[in-house]
Each structure stands twice: as structure tokens, then as C-alpha cells.
Design a protein around this motif. Structure first.
Motif, short mmCIF file in Angstrom:
data_model
loop_
_atom_site.label_atom_id
_atom_site.label_comp_id
_atom_site.label_asym_id
_atom_site.label_seq_id
_atom_site.Cartn_x
_atom_site.Cartn_y
_atom_site.Cartn_z
N LEU A 66 0.85 -1.08 0.22
CA LEU A 66 0.05 0.05 -0.02
C LEU A 66 0.92 1.22 0.02
N ALA A 67 2.06 1.12 0.82
CA ALA A 67 2.73 2.41 0.77
C ALA A 67 3.42 2.52 -0.59
N TRP A 68 3.94 1.50 -1.25
CA TRP A 68 4.46 1.73 -2.56
C TRP A 68 3.35 2.33 -3.71
N PHE A 69 2.16 1.76 -3.47
CA PHE A 69 1.09 2.19 -4.41
C PHE A 69 0.88 3.76 -4.11
N TYR A 70 0.78 3.98 -2.76
CA TYR A 70 0.40 5.49 -2.57
C TYR A 70 1.61 6.50 -3.28
N TYR A 71 2.89 6.10 -3.12
CA TYR A 71 3.78 6.65 -3.45
C TYR A 71 4.14 6.94 -4.86
N ILE A 72 4.11 5.64 -5.59
CA ILE A 72 4.07 5.59 -7.06
C ILE A 72 3.13 5.95 -7.89
N ILE A 89 8.29 -0.93 8.49
CA ILE A 89 9.62 -1.09 9.07
C ILE A 89 9.63 -1.37 10.50
N SER A 90 8.59 -1.13 11.31
CA SER A 90 8.53 -1.42 12.79
C SER A 90 8.26 -2.86 12.60
N MET A 91 7.87 -3.68 11.80
CA MET A 91 7.71 -5.24 11.66
C MET A 91 8.85 -5.76 11.67
N GLN A 92 10.01 -5.36 11.32
CA GLN A 92 11.17 -5.67 10.93
C GLN A 92 11.43 -6.84 9.93
N PRO A 93 10.89 -6.21 8.63
CA PRO A 93 11.28 -6.99 7.49
C PRO A 93 12.42 -7.84 7.24
N GLN A 94 12.31 -8.74 6.48
CA GLN A 94 13.48 -9.76 6.23
C GLN A 94 14.02 -9.42 5.00
N SER A 95 13.29 -9.10 3.92
CA SER A 95 13.70 -8.67 2.44
C SER A 95 14.23 -7.33 2.54
N PHE A 96 15.00 -6.93 1.40
CA PHE A 96 15.65 -5.58 1.13
C PHE A 96 14.41 -4.79 0.79
N TYR A 97 13.10 -5.15 0.21
CA TYR A 97 12.13 -4.32 -0.48
C TYR A 97 11.73 -3.29 0.35
N CYS A 321 13.07 3.20 -7.61
CA CYS A 321 13.28 2.05 -6.93
C CYS A 321 12.47 0.87 -7.78
N GLY A 322 11.86 1.37 -8.78
CA GLY A 322 11.06 0.48 -9.58
C GLY A 322 9.93 -0.27 -8.86
N CYS A 323 9.41 -1.41 -9.39
CA CYS A 323 8.54 -2.16 -9.06
C CYS A 323 8.99 -3.09 -7.70
N LEU A 324 8.34 -2.58 -6.59
CA LEU A 324 8.88 -3.32 -5.32
C LEU A 324 7.61 -3.86 -4.84
N LEU A 325 6.55 -4.35 -5.56
CA LEU A 325 5.35 -5.01 -5.11
C LEU A 325 5.54 -6.53 -4.74
N PHE A 326 5.22 -6.66 -3.52
CA PHE A 326 5.32 -8.23 -3.10
C PHE A 326 4.21 -8.97 -4.04
N GLY A 327 4.46 -10.01 -4.71
CA GLY A 327 3.51 -10.59 -5.57
C GLY A 327 3.33 -10.40 -6.98
N HIS A 331 7.23 -8.73 -12.89
CA HIS A 331 8.61 -8.18 -12.66
C HIS A 331 9.49 -9.40 -11.77
N GLY A 332 8.76 -10.34 -11.66
CA GLY A 332 9.60 -11.57 -11.04
C GLY A 332 9.87 -11.32 -9.58
N ASN A 333 9.06 -10.43 -8.77
CA ASN A 333 9.24 -9.96 -7.32
C ASN A 333 8.86 -11.49 -6.39
N LEU A 334 9.25 -11.11 -5.41
CA LEU A 334 9.12 -12.09 -4.13
C LEU A 334 7.49 -12.00 -3.95
N GLN A 335 7.14 -13.19 -3.68
CA GLN A 335 5.91 -13.23 -3.30
C GLN A 335 5.28 -12.50 -1.99
N ASP A 336 6.39 -12.87 -0.99
CA ASP A 336 6.17 -12.26 0.15
C ASP A 336 7.50 -11.83 0.80
#
Length: 338
Positions: A66-72, A89-97, A321-327, A331-336
Motif C-alpha cells: 500500500l505504501a508503494w502504491f500511494y507513493y508511485i 519497518i517496525s515489523m522488522q522485514p527480512q527482505s530488502f524491499y 526504486c522500480g516495482c517493489l510490489l510483493f507478488g 517483474h519476477g518479484n518475491l511473493q512475500d
């Protein structure tokens, strides 16, 4: 994607969502399908689905997307996007996205120190060209030029197709006092003018301006068709015209003032060109236009006293930053966030 296949996918996801109405992964998949096929979007279904997924269950995926969508995709929604991504970020993500997106948005908002913090985390997880470039740029904006140089040198050596990294590196070299190194880069960029969309004659002129080579800077300016640019939105361009061709400067200023005053007249006379503006918006426009006329009127006196005081941080170029949408399968992105 084939429109028939896209239509079938949309119908498939809609059917699944009707059966599993609280499944945020299906909402996300359908939203992305709409986003990648805008001809099927009728009532901002893509945005509404992203918002629904976030409202249903705040996961790293639903929050980040949702943050990506609002911004882009939603002009003027930076503050909203930043607030939501901070939750992510407060949820401490594991991926770089999430860290890349947050760092990129902060950098675009001139919050360089916070941007560095998040881009460093992203960089520790992925050494992509875009992250490397933006991290170097963040250090440059915070005036840590030695560190900035190292990242930007690395970025120039990795498919710097649009020459953004080389351009930013030239500015950093100038700030470090390495003017000979900078001149070599500027000469290279001058040879690349018109070979890419990003770096044009005005950008190269700016680098020559920083090197105090006003003659060469003006020569670069003259390579551009000025009719395609709002010259007075820049600071160095009108100054270069002023010191090299005062007659042209006078003509350009007079034409710009005439244009602004014509708009002022139209607003005051309720011309149809301004029918879509409210009275409050018209008054705001009048204030801005009158202020611009005053600025233009005093521009020559200002230039006679000194060259413009330019904020160098406004001129660095960022890598998208391009497409960083999970799923996003397109663009061959991570699913989650795994």
C-alpha cells in the motif's frame, strides 16, 4: 500481457475473492492484475483493493504494497506513504524491499540521514545498482562526500546506462576539490548528450557551471531547444544567458513577464481557461504569479550583484526504486517478505 488472459485472470481472482473475502493475498493479486492492466480499471479498484488488504490485516506485505502504491501511483501522497511504510519497518522485514522503498522515499523527501539508515540495511541484503547509487547519493546529500564517492564509483561500474551515477559522481568530485577528475567526467558526459534521455545539455551545463567554466556551460545551453524548457525554473540557466548574451536575457525575461501578466489578467477577468479553479485556488495563483513577476523584474539586479546561490542537493539524480510490489509476477518479484 494478452488482454484475454488478463481478463481471465481478473475474473479468476474476483471469483476467488468472492469465496475467500478476507484473503489478503487474493486482494493483493487482483490489485496487481488491475495495476498491470489499467484498461480494466473502472473505479480505482487497484487502490481500493490495496487499502482493503491493509485494513483487513496489517502484514509486511499488505502494508509495504500500500505504501508503494500511494507513493508511485498516487500523486501527492508522499506523507501518507511514509507513515504507512514506517509501520512496515517496525515489523522488522527480512527482505530488502521495504528498506529500499522507505530509504528511497526519505531521500526524495530530503531526509538524508534517515534515508542512509534504511538504504544501508537494504544494501546489506542486496547490492543492486539502484540501491548502491541511491545510498551514495544519500551520503552526498548529507555531505559525506568521501563515502558517497565510493558508492557512486561502484554504481558507475555497473550498467550506468543513463549516466546518473556518473553525473552525481562529478558533483561529488567537485565538492571534494578533485576538479581535474570532475572535468574528465564532464567531458565524457558531454560526448553522451542526446544518447540517453536523462543527461541533457542543461545538466552538463550545470556541471560546467560548478567548475566556473561559464563559457563552456553556455555553449552547452545553446545546444538545447529553449522552447521546450521553462528556463526560469532553473537558476544557473538564466544566469548563464545573462552573463553571455544580455540582449537575449532581456528578451526572455520580458516574454516571461508578459506571459505571467496575461495569466493574471485572465484570472481577474474570469477567463474560461480558469473555470476549473475555485475562487480560493485563483487567489493562490494570483499571489504566486505576482510574486513571480516581481522576481523576474528584479532578476537582473540580483545577477549584477552575484551569481545565484544554488542548493546543490536539489540537483542530484536518483535511481527509481522500480516495482517493489510483493507478488508482482510480471517483474519476477518475491511473493512475500521471505
Amino acid at each position: 500481457m494478452n488482454s484475454k488472459i488478463s481478463s481471465e485472470n481478473i475474473e479468476k481472482f474476483k471469483k476467488s475473492l468472492a469465496e475467500y473475502s478476507d484473503d489478503t493475498n487474493i486482494m493483493n493479486a487482483l490489485a496487481i492484475e488491475y495495476l498491470n492492466n489499467p484498461s480494466f480499471v473502472k473505479d480505482k479498484e487497484d487502490l481500493r483493493l490495496m487499502e482493503k488488504a491493509y485494513a483487513t490485516k496489517k502484514t509486511i506485505k499488505s502494508t509495504h504494497n500500500l505504501a508503494w502504491f500511494y507513493y508511485i501511483e498516487c500523486w501527492g501522497s508522499l506523507e501518507k506513504a511514509l507513515a504507512i511504510q514506517q509501520e512496515c519497518i517496525s515489523m522488522q522485514p527480512q527482505s530488502f524491499y521495504p528498506y529500499f522503498l522507505y530509504g528511497y522515499m526519505l531521500l526524495a523527501n530530503n531526509q538524508s540521514h534517515e534515508a542512509i539508515k534504511n538504504l544501508e540495511i537494504a544494501y546489506s541484503k542486496s547490492k543492486s545498482r539502484e540501491i548502491t547509487h541511491n545510498l551514495g547519493t544519500a551520503y552526498a546529500k548529507s555531505e559525506n562526500f568521501d563515502i558517497a564517492k565510493n558508492y557512486l564509483v561502484a554504481a558507475t561500474n555497473e550498467k550506468d546506462i543513463e549516466n546518473r551515477s556518473k553525473y552525481n559522481l562529478a558533483i561529488v568530485k567537485i565538492k571534494l576539490g578533485k576538479k581535474e577528475d570532475a572535468r574528465e567526467i564532464v567531458k565524457e558526459l558531454e560526448q553522451e548528450i542526446n544518447k540517453c534521455d536523462e543527461i541533457d545539455s542543461f545538466e552538463v551545463a550545470y556541471l560546467y557551471y560548478l567548475l566556473n567554466n561559464y563559457e563552456r556551460a553556455y555553449a552547452c545551453c545553446k545546444n538545447c531547444d529553449w522552447n521546450h524548457y521553462h528556463l526560469f525554473s532553473w537558476q544557473h540557466i538564466p544566469y548563464l544567458i545573462y552573463i553571455n548574451d544580455i540582449d537575449t536575457f532581456h528578451k526572455l525575461v520580458a516574454n516571461e513577464i508578459d506571459k505571467q501578466e496575461n495569466w493574471i489578467k485572465e484570472i481577474k477577468e474570469n477567463h474560461q481557461n480558469w473555470d476549473d479553479y475555485s475562487q480560493e485556488e485563483k487567489q493562490e495563483e494570483l499571489v504566486e504569479l505576482k510574486s513571480e513577476v516581481l522576481r523576474l523584474t528584479n532578476l537582473e539586479k540580483k545577477f549584477a550583484l552575484d551569481k545565484p546561490n544554488i542548493n546543490i542537493n536539489d540537483y542530484y539524480l536518483l535511481e527509481s526504486c522500480g516495482c517493489l510490489l510483493f507478488g508482482c509476477d510480471e517483474h519476477g518479484n518475491l511473493q512475500d517478505d521471505k
